[in-house]
Design a protein around this motif. Structure first.
Motif, PDB file in Angstrom:
ATOM      1  N   GLN A   1      -3.411  13.170  -8.521  1.00  0.00           N
ATOM      2  CA  GLN A   1      -2.648  12.490  -7.473  1.00  0.00           C
ATOM      3  C   GLN A   1      -2.258  11.076  -7.913  1.00  0.00           C
ATOM      4  O   GLN A   1      -1.125  10.639  -7.708  1.00  0.00           O
ATOM      5  CB  GLN A   1      -3.498  12.362  -6.199  1.00  0.00           C
TER       6      GLN A   1
ATOM      7  N   SER B   1       0.839  -1.188   0.000  1.00  0.00           N
ATOM      8  CA  SER B   1       0.000   0.000   0.000  1.00  0.00           C
ATOM      9  C   SER B   1       0.881   1.248   0.000  1.00  0.00           C
ATOM     10  O   SER B   1       2.063   1.203   0.285  1.00  0.00           O
ATOM     11  CB  SER B   1      -0.887   0.009   1.237  1.00  0.00           C
TER      12      SER B   1
ATOM     13  N   ALA C   1       1.213   4.931   1.553  1.00  0.00           N
ATOM     14  CA  ALA C   1       0.701   5.838   2.571  1.00  0.00           C
ATOM     15  C   ALA C   1       0.926   7.272   2.123  1.00  0.00           C
ATOM     16  O   ALA C   1       1.834   7.560   1.363  1.00  0.00           O
ATOM     17  CB  ALA C   1       1.414   5.597   3.898  1.00  0.00           C
TER      18      ALA C   1
ATOM     19  N   TYR D   1      -4.674   2.986  -3.889  1.00  0.00           N
ATOM     20  CA  TYR D   1      -3.722   4.096  -3.796  1.00  0.00           C
ATOM     21  C   TYR D   1      -4.005   4.945  -2.572  1.00  0.00           C
ATOM     22  O   TYR D   1      -3.088   5.446  -1.926  1.00  0.00           O
ATOM     23  CB  TYR D   1      -3.825   4.927  -5.075  1.00  0.00           C
ATOM     24  N   PHE D   2      -5.283   5.080  -2.237  1.00  0.00           N
ATOM     25  CA  PHE D   2      -5.653   5.934  -1.111  1.00  0.00           C
ATOM     26  C   PHE D   2      -5.928   5.141   0.154  1.00  0.00           C
ATOM     27  O   PHE D   2      -6.395   5.703   1.143  1.00  0.00           O
ATOM     28  CB  PHE D   2      -6.898   6.761  -1.462  1.00  0.00           C
ATOM     29  N   SER D   3      -5.715   3.828   0.121  1.00  0.00           N
ATOM     30  CA  SER D   3      -6.047   3.029   1.294  1.00  0.00           C
ATOM     31  C   SER D   3      -4.849   2.188   1.701  1.00  0.00           C
ATOM     32  O   SER D   3      -3.927   1.983   0.919  1.00  0.00           O
ATOM     33  CB  SER D   3      -7.240   2.108   0.993  1.00  0.00           C
TER      34      SER D   3
ATOM     35  N   ASP E   1      -8.023  14.022  -7.745  1.00  0.00           N
ATOM     36  CA  ASP E   1      -7.679  12.636  -7.421  1.00  0.00           C
ATOM     37  C   ASP E   1      -6.895  12.005  -8.559  1.00  0.00           C
ATOM     38  O   ASP E   1      -5.911  11.295  -8.342  1.00  0.00           O
ATOM     39  CB  ASP E   1      -8.951  11.816  -7.164  1.00  0.00           C
TER      40      ASP E   1
ATOM     41  N   PRO F   1      -1.139   9.823   0.294  1.00  0.00           N
ATOM     42  CA  PRO F   1      -2.147  10.580  -0.439  1.00  0.00           C
ATOM     43  C   PRO F   1      -3.531  10.436   0.180  1.00  0.00           C
ATOM     44  O   PRO F   1      -3.860   9.392   0.737  1.00  0.00           O
ATOM     45  CB  PRO F   1      -2.111   9.955  -1.831  1.00  0.00           C
ATOM     46  N   HIS F   2      -4.294  11.489   0.112  1.00  0.00           N
ATOM     47  CA  HIS F   2      -5.655  11.438   0.639  1.00  0.00           C
ATOM     48  C   HIS F   2      -6.629  11.787  -0.472  1.00  0.00           C
ATOM     49  O   HIS F   2      -6.400  12.718  -1.231  1.00  0.00           O
ATOM     50  CB  HIS F   2      -5.815  12.417   1.799  1.00  0.00           C
ATOM     51  N   PRO F   3      -7.716  11.015  -0.567  1.00  0.00           N
ATOM     52  CA  PRO F   3      -8.687  11.307  -1.630  1.00  0.00           C
ATOM     53  C   PRO F   3      -9.494  12.549  -1.289  1.00  0.00           C
ATOM     54  O   PRO F   3      -9.781  12.812  -0.116  1.00  0.00           O
ATOM     55  CB  PRO F   3      -9.564  10.068  -1.636  1.00  0.00           C
ATOM     56  N   SER F   4      -9.832  13.295  -2.296  1.00  0.00           N
ATOM     57  CA  SER F   4     -10.782  14.388  -2.116  1.00  0.00           C
ATOM     58  C   SER F   4     -12.014  14.009  -2.923  1.00  0.00           C
ATOM     59  O   SER F   4     -12.044  12.964  -3.558  1.00  0.00           O
ATOM     60  CB  SER F   4     -10.171  15.689  -2.650  1.00  0.00           C
TER      61      SER F   4
END
Lengths: 297, 292
Positions: A18, A2, A4, A256-258, A15, A6-9
């Motif tokens: 990103q 995984s 770590a 990607y975001f998890s 996104d 990036p955070h989804p918007s």
């Protein structure tokens, strides 16, 4: 596996920016798209021909191939494609002998499968039992794809799909209605061998990306879902490709975001799609009562 | 006009074992002919010879005035089969369409782009209409009944406008009303389209009223003629080489008694050796013979 950080918007464009910020992610999306289209199309025929078990065996055979390639320090793609090509020919030979009973054929295929897994285990042992390598072989290397691999995959996919397009109609005939097709001059035996080779190529390409154990998320589930939804051949084939593509990209995006691995998301999405289709019938007429069982070759 | 099928002094064998020999017969064009005989007497072998799949071991054969291989493209063939199972997710029209161009390489073009694809679709619709399957041809074939599937398969065999239809036990596995309906359909096609029909049957009774001629294989030989001249005690006794009785019921059914391989009421041909029609309705097929 995984990533770590990036955070989804809720801004899809942001996104997407990103997602594609890193080359490894772009290559994963490219390779995923190529493999999904190939697996969706060939998988549709595999489910139609009830050769799911043969496909599963080819996936198992890809594992010792890849392990042997690692051991011999040659490019791992040679291992995948070589093993699956040889495996397809072996399955064709076994299938020819079992002219009468499907039971005998699937038992023979199962024997090959067990032996292949044993060989793979040996090669991994000889290599020194590097567990990280083993996990990649079994569960995929989605995020470690190189540009060279993408190009190789693209070439193989284009060739495989062109051959499939050339064979498509007689192959459909032979799959649905073998006896009449044979009597009508369709070379059903040749088509059977050719299809196993195509299946071998699709399995090898898919294994290389999603790993030997998760191949079916792209090869079986989208095709089975498509066949639940429609009995029209062209529409079913297209749906199968679209589903395979959608679960791959969505799986990559979510992963990607998890904190969870790509393989988990891809398999879960395709499984969820299948369950959803079974529960709410989209086709009003002639819902099937029994699903093609996965253990039937 | 040449005959549809003619055999002269013909002998056939499978795997070195003779099946029948010394067979002379001629089937005229446009006739509706049943091929009868006990299991293993060579009914399917006869079809294989006519299709050019099995060469004769002696004698001559001519099909539609040519060799069987050369005539193959002018024949519609329906092999003996079990039905499509319920999980077959392919529409009836697709199965019929395969009979038209399924052997061609490549992908079919969408009908919107290609005139020949539109013509193919029209042809399929015409044949589906002819066999009376329009109501269910768009449904997955696995979800249809045996009689509905059989109509679509006859449509598939007809879709290339053949001069002759070879049907291997098309009534097998159908119930009695469907056997009669399919027999009537086949006769209608035979008369209106001028197609010669050669139909292998297990039991002559459901089709007796529609037939022009029968070919009867037994005891390593074969005879042909109008049904009531062949299914007779003296003819069949000579063919089997043992005394045979033929009984006609008041309803006109022919019952063959005393065939050597007919233990109990296991299915032999040319009739049943039990007269109970109700029982037959319950079990239309007693057993299925392997090819040959």
């Amino acid at each position: 596996m995984s990533v770590a950080g990036p955070h989804p918007s809720w801004d899809l464009v942001a996104d997407w920016e990103q997602l594609t910020a890193y080359p490894f992610m772009v290559q994963a999306l490219e390779a995923g798209a190529i493999v999904a289209v190939m697996a969706g199309a060939i998988g549709w025929f595999m489910v139609l021909r009830r050769q799911t078990f043969a496909g599963h065996t080819l996936a198992m055979i890809s594992f010792p191939g890849a392990a042997a390639a690692t051991l011999a320090a040659i490019p791992i793609a040679f291992g995948y494609f070589g093993a699956c090509g040889l495996g397809a020919l072996a399955l064709a030979a076994v299938g020819r002998e079992g002219s009468g009973g499907r039971a005998g054929e699937s038992a023979a295929i199962g024997t090959v499968q067990a032996f292949a897994l044993g060989l793979g285990f040996l090669f991994v042992g000889l290599y020194g039992g590097q567990l990280a390598g083993l996990e990649a072989l079994l569960f995929g290397t989605f995020l470690g794809i190189t540009e060279g691999q993408v190009v190789t995959l693209l070439c193989i996919a284009v060739i495989t799909l062109l051959v499939l397009a050339a064979l498509a109609r007689p192959l459909f005939y032979a799959s649905v209605d073998g006896a009449v097709a044979r009597a009508g001059g369709v070379p059903t035996r040749f088509l059977g061998v050719a299809f196993l080779l195509l299946l071998g190529m699709a399995v090898a390409a898919t294994s290389e990306i999603v790993g030997a154990l998760l191949v079916f998320a792209l090869l079986v589930t989208p095709a089975a879902t498509a066949q639940l939804i429609t009995a029209r051949p062209v529409r079913g084939l297209l749906l199968s490709v679209v589903f395979a593509f959608a679960v791959t990209w969505l799986g990559l995006g979510i992963a990607y975001f998890s904190p969870y691995p790509v393989g988990f998301w891809v398999t879960s999405l395709s499984f969820g799609l299948y369950v959803l289709t079974r529960l709410c019938p989209l086709s009003p007429r002639g819902r099937q009562r029994t699903e093609a069982p996965p253990a039937v070759a | 006009m040449t005959e549809a099928i003619s055999l002269s002094g013909a002998a056939a064998s499978r795997g070195g074992a003779p099946v029948w020999s010394g067979v002379d017969l001629g089937i005229a064009r446009g006739e509706f002919v049943a091929v009868l005989g006990p299991n293993g007497a060579g009914k399917s072998t006869f079809l294989d010879v006519a299709l050019g799949l099995l060469p004769l071991s002696a004698g001559g054969v001519s099909v539609l005035g040519a060799t069987p291989r050369a005539a193959r493209a002018r024949i519609g063939y329906l092999p003996q089969r079990r039905s499509f199972d319920a999980s077959t997710r392919v529409r009836g029209v697709d199965v019929v369409r395969l009979g038209l161009d399924g052997a061609r390489w490549g992908l079919p073009l969408p009908a919107a782009l290609s005139g020949s694809a539109r013509a193919a679709r029209a042809k399929v619709a015409e044949v589906v209409e002819l066999v009376g399957a329009s109501a269910y041809a768009e449904r997955p074939i696995g979800s249809l009944s045996g009689g509905e599937q059989q109509r679509l398969l006859i449509g598939q065999a007809l879709v290339r406008d053949p001069e002759m239809l070879l049907l291997d036990e098309p009534l097998d596995s159908l119930d009695l009303p469907n056997q009669a309906a399919v027999a009537a359909l086949v006769q209608r096609i035979c008369r209106t389209q001028g197609v010669t029909v050669v139909l292998v049957a297990h039991d002559v009774n459901p089709i007796l009223g529609y037939l022009d001629r029968v070919v009867y294989f037994a005891g390593g030989h074969g005879v042909e003629g109008p049904p009531r001249e062949v299914i007779r005690a003296d003819v069949l006794s000579e063919l089997y080489g043992s005394p045979i009785e033929v009984v006609e019921t008041r309803s006109g059914r022919l019952i063959v008694v005393g065939t050597p391989d007919a233990g109990g009421h296991s299915g032999d041909c040319g009739g049943h050796d039990h007269a109970a029609d109700e029982r037959q309705a319950e079990r239309p097929v007693a057993e299925r013979e392997p090819a040959g």
